[in-house]
Design an enzyme around this catalytic site. Structure first.
Site, PDB file in Angstrom:
ATOM      1  CG  PHE A 114      -0.412   0.129  -8.681  1.00 21.76           C
ATOM      2  CD1 PHE A 114      -0.005  -1.193  -8.670  1.00 21.76           C
ATOM      3  CD2 PHE A 114      -0.864   0.677  -9.870  1.00 21.76           C
ATOM      4  CE1 PHE A 114      -0.046  -1.964  -9.815  1.00 21.76           C
ATOM      5  CE2 PHE A 114      -0.917  -0.086 -11.028  1.00 21.76           C
ATOM      6  CZ  PHE A 114      -0.505  -1.419 -11.005  1.00 21.76           C
ATOM      7  N   GLY A 127       3.801   0.991  -2.942  1.00 20.69           N
ATOM      8  CA  GLY A 127       3.200   0.811  -1.624  1.00 20.69           C
ATOM      9  C   GLY A 127       2.311  -0.410  -1.505  1.00 20.69           C
ATOM     10  CG  HIS A 128      -1.238  -2.807  -3.034  1.00 18.04           C
ATOM     11  ND1 HIS A 128      -1.530  -3.961  -3.745  1.00 18.04           N
ATOM     12  CD2 HIS A 128      -2.211  -2.695  -2.103  1.00 18.04           C
ATOM     13  CE1 HIS A 128      -2.640  -4.492  -3.277  1.00 18.04           C
ATOM     14  NE2 HIS A 128      -3.069  -3.755  -2.279  1.00 18.04           N
ATOM     15  CG  PHE A 129       1.393  -5.331  -0.141  1.00 16.72           C
ATOM     16  CD1 PHE A 129       0.806  -4.507   0.806  1.00 16.72           C
ATOM     17  CD2 PHE A 129       0.591  -6.207  -0.847  1.00 16.72           C
ATOM     18  CE1 PHE A 129      -0.560  -4.593   1.061  1.00 16.72           C
ATOM     19  CE2 PHE A 129      -0.773  -6.284  -0.592  1.00 16.72           C
ATOM     20  CZ  PHE A 129      -1.361  -5.470   0.353  1.00 16.72           C
ATOM     21  CB  VAL A 132      -0.242  -7.856  -5.052  1.00 17.82           C
ATOM     22  CG1 VAL A 132      -1.592  -8.354  -5.529  1.00 17.82           C
ATOM     23  CG2 VAL A 132       0.583  -9.016  -4.526  1.00 17.82           C
TER      24      VAL A 132
END
Length: 170
Positions: free
Chosen positions: A54, A57-59, A64
């Site tokens: 994750f 893409g986050h971020f 986070v």
């Protein structure tokens, strides 16, 4: 060297956790259970690493852990406690569903390198619904807290008998 009995050892390693959760990478979000009291509480950890899917893409500019995954980690911790309290291990016909998530509050971001500690307490069980108070923290500082409600049901598609397809022309 002290001799520790199974009754005194209140931890679970990843292989034991996999016996209680159907989740697997990348959605298995509990790495170790560090303590529990059946029917009451459980404490588990998730080691948050930079190579989690994750974070791509986050971020990209500020990694986070998504809040929904922190809530999911607490729910997985709660599911382990529920199955252990019932004295059963789930099979391919067991599914744990959220029934409700109340009073969720996000207090701090969780970043790569953090160790997320989940503390879950059973508040009550009634008619197959389990209610928990859950808190996840990093270094003693609350990251998220919530009240979770879940139920354990049979997977109807796995449990349903196969229905033969109608013959051609029917």
């Amino acid at each position: 060297m002290t001799n520790t009995t199974a009754a005194e050892n209140k931890t679970l390693c990843i292989n034991q956790i996999k016996e209680y959760l159907p989740h697997r990478y990348p959605l298995l979000l509990v790495d170790r259970v560090v303590d529990y009291e059946l029917g009451k509480t459980i404490t588990a950890i998730k080691n948050v690493t930079a190579n989690e899917e994750f974070f791509n893409g986050h971020f990209p500019h500020k990694p986070v852990m998504p809040g929904v995954l922190m809530v999911e980690a607490m729910a997985q911790t709660a599911a382990i406690l529920s199955f252990m309290t019932m004295g059963v291990k789930p099979d391919e016909n067991s599914v744990v569903y959220f029934v409700g998530i109340d009073n969720v509050r996000f207090k701090r971001p969780v970043e790569p390198g953090d160790q997320l500690r989940m503390d879950v307490e059973i508040l009550r069980t009634s008619r197959g619904i389990w209610k928990y108070k859950a808190t996840a923290s990093v270094d003693g500082k609350t990251a998220v807290e919530a009240e979770l409600m879940c139920t354990i049901r049979a997977n109807e598609t796995a449990a349903a008998p196969a229905v033969p397809a109608p013959a051609a022309g029917q």
